[in-house]
Design an enzyme around this catalytic site. Structure first.
Site: not given
Ligand code: NDP
Length: 476
Positions: A10, A13-15, A35, A130, A184, A187-188, A191
């Site tokens: 993946g 953005v994060m991966g 992809t 995060s 997590k 945490h969110n 947030e």
């Protein structure tokens, strides 16, 4: 090239940022993306880090590139795609290989995935990450849940990429199965509350004190030098001072006031309610996002009802009021964090996770979105008393609450009288006021419940009579 230490699926953005971070810290990483063009582009742009990256175009090639037992980070869209990806991966894996879901999974999905893999010889880690794009690239806060020996296999790599707070890595194994994703989620949730409270204070400054975005940015900038010092306050200053390249106006004034949400705030509230733990500030924040999203309805309602019929927002001493706003934000923030930690403490009991509260506060001190100086104080408070019933009764935080709740009361009062919505600030105040009152008002609720449903009640004098005299006469 030797086999990769770890794999990652993946390259969104994060991966992609996590993969570059892993490579940069000297680890060799195999990468795969559904992809193929994305993998090619990622590799082409990896520059000097190419030597640490093994780009793979098939799952077979990808799995073969990783040293067994293979830790494989899955950093893709949460939900069904993770199940699909795991199914595609499974046939190629061997005993003790570890699939690591690093997306924002619902911890109940994580528990289900653990159960599904129980007899397969494969293992699983549910890992909360995060810090957004920037954190993923240069040091996120990482919350790990799973078997301790799976953690041991990935500890070195994850420690190398995690954010550091005074050299302390912001990563930890927090417990079995869903522990990492649960933490997590909370945490969110915190947030959400933190962001909403900041937005409410911004609203008072904008609509009450009629300050411009840039002026408000200055205020947040000042506050960031004090006890509110945190990433969210820091970016709020930047956001408020940013100019729109098209009009030159403050960009924040041109942004539609409709907040998005992906689910972690809602999950925090649902789980808190399931366990009977009040998380009112988080609830208020989630609800505020929902109200924000019905922009058309709000505009129509404003036409029908008008804004509250209140006079000018009057503040006798602006400097003193600004000090009050700063203290009020700190007080409300304490309420939100206290609630989040109380939810985690209960979940720890319910799911037998033995969540380490001081460690959770510790790994949130850097890398994550709610990172702040304040979390260092929470770390200290929980280190002194890990089993305290509520953060707000620890010596340090009870002192802070006593010092700041007057300001919160004045700010909420001013906002209410001025017709400005402050649901999260008000809920934090309501939480303090209810939690600190030894004799509350639920005696009336118990009486009502007994009156209409014969539910019974306990008496304060311990007498052995548990139903009211509802059919008999009234006190003369
Ligand atoms: P992106 O939208 O940038 O990337 C999504 C990735 O998921 C792509 O690599 C995409 O592959 C892949 N994908 C989507 N559907 C499937 C599928 N059915 N099978 C295989 N791969 C699939 O997402 P992000 O990187 O922002 O988010 C990834 C995860 O991280 C999410 O769970 C998110 O909630 C979480 N997260 C995000 C944060 C953020 O700030 N963005 C912060 C913390 C966590 P393809 O290229 O083929 O479409």
């Amino acid at each position: 090239m030797a086999q990769a230490e770890i794999g990652l699926i993946g390259l969104g953005v994060m991966g992609s940022n996590l993969a570059l971070n892993i490579a940069e810290k000297g680890n060799t990483i195999a990468v795969f993306n559904r992809t193929v063009e994305v993998t090619r582009k990622f590799y082409a742009e990896a520059g000097a880090l190419q030597s640490q990256i093994v780009p793979c175009e098939t799952i077979e090639e990808f799995v073969a590139a990783i040293r067994p037992p293979r830790p494989i980070i899955i950093m893709i869209k949460a939900g069904e795609p993770v199940d699909q990806q795991m199914e595609l991966l499974k046939p190629y894996l061997e005993k003790n290989d570890i699939m690591i879901d690093a997306g924002n999974a619902n911890f109940r999905d994580t528990m289900r995935r653990f159960d599904n893999l129980k007899d397969s010889g494969l293992t699983f880690i549910g890992m909360g990450v995060s810090g957004g794009e920037e954190g993923a690239r240069h040091g996120p806060s990482i919350m790990v849940g799973g078997k301790e020996d799976s953690w041991k296999r990935v500890e070195k790599v994850l420690t190398s990429i995690a954010a550091k707070y005074n050299d302390d890595p912001c990563v930890a194994w927090l417990g079995e199965n869903g522990a990492g994703h649960f933490v997590k989620t909370i945490h969110n949730g915190i947030e959400y509350a933190d962001m909403q409270m900041i937005a409410e204070i911004y609203g008072i400054l904008r609509d009450g004190l009629k300050m411009s975005a840039t002026e408000i940015g200055e205020v947040f900038g000042e506050w960031n030098k004090g006890r509110l010092n945190s990433y969210l306050i820091e970016i709020t200053e930047k956001v408020l001072k940013a100019a729109d390249p098209i009009t030159g106006k403050p960009i924040v004034d041109l942004i539609l006031d409709k907040a998005g949400q992906k689910g972690t705030g809602k999950w925090s509230v649902i789980e808190a309610q399931n366990m009977g733990i009040p998380a009112t500030a988080i609830e208020a924040a989630v609800a505020a996002r929902s109200i924000s999203s019905v922009k058309g309805e709000r505009e129509a309602a404003e036409k029908v009802l008008g804004l509250p019929a209140v006079g000018e927002f009057n503040v006798a001493d602006k400097t003193a009021f600004l000090k009050d706003l700063e203290s009020a934000l700190l007080a409300a923030k304490i309420g939100a964090y206290a609630q989040g930690f109380a939810v985690m403490a209960e979940a720890s009991r319910e799911f037998n996770w033995n969540l380490p509260m001081p460690t959770i506060a510790k790994i949130w001190r850097a890398g994550c979105i709610i990172r702040s100086a304040f979390l260092d104080e929470i770390t200290t408070a929980f280190t002194k008393d890990p089993n305290v019933a509520n953060l707000i009764v620890t010596p340090a935080f009870s002192g802070m609450v006593k010092e700041t709740d007057g300001a919160l009361r004045r700010v909420v009062s001013a906002a209410v009288l001025g017709g400005l919505p402050v649901p999260a600030l008000a809920s934090a105040l309501g939480y303090f006021d209810s939690y600190r009152r030894g004799r509350g008002t639920a005696n009336v609720i118990q009486a009502q419940r007994d009156f209409f449903g014969a539910h019974g009640f306990d008496r304060i004098d311990g007498a052995d009579s548990h139903h009211g005299p509802w059919g008999s006469g009234l006190i003369a």
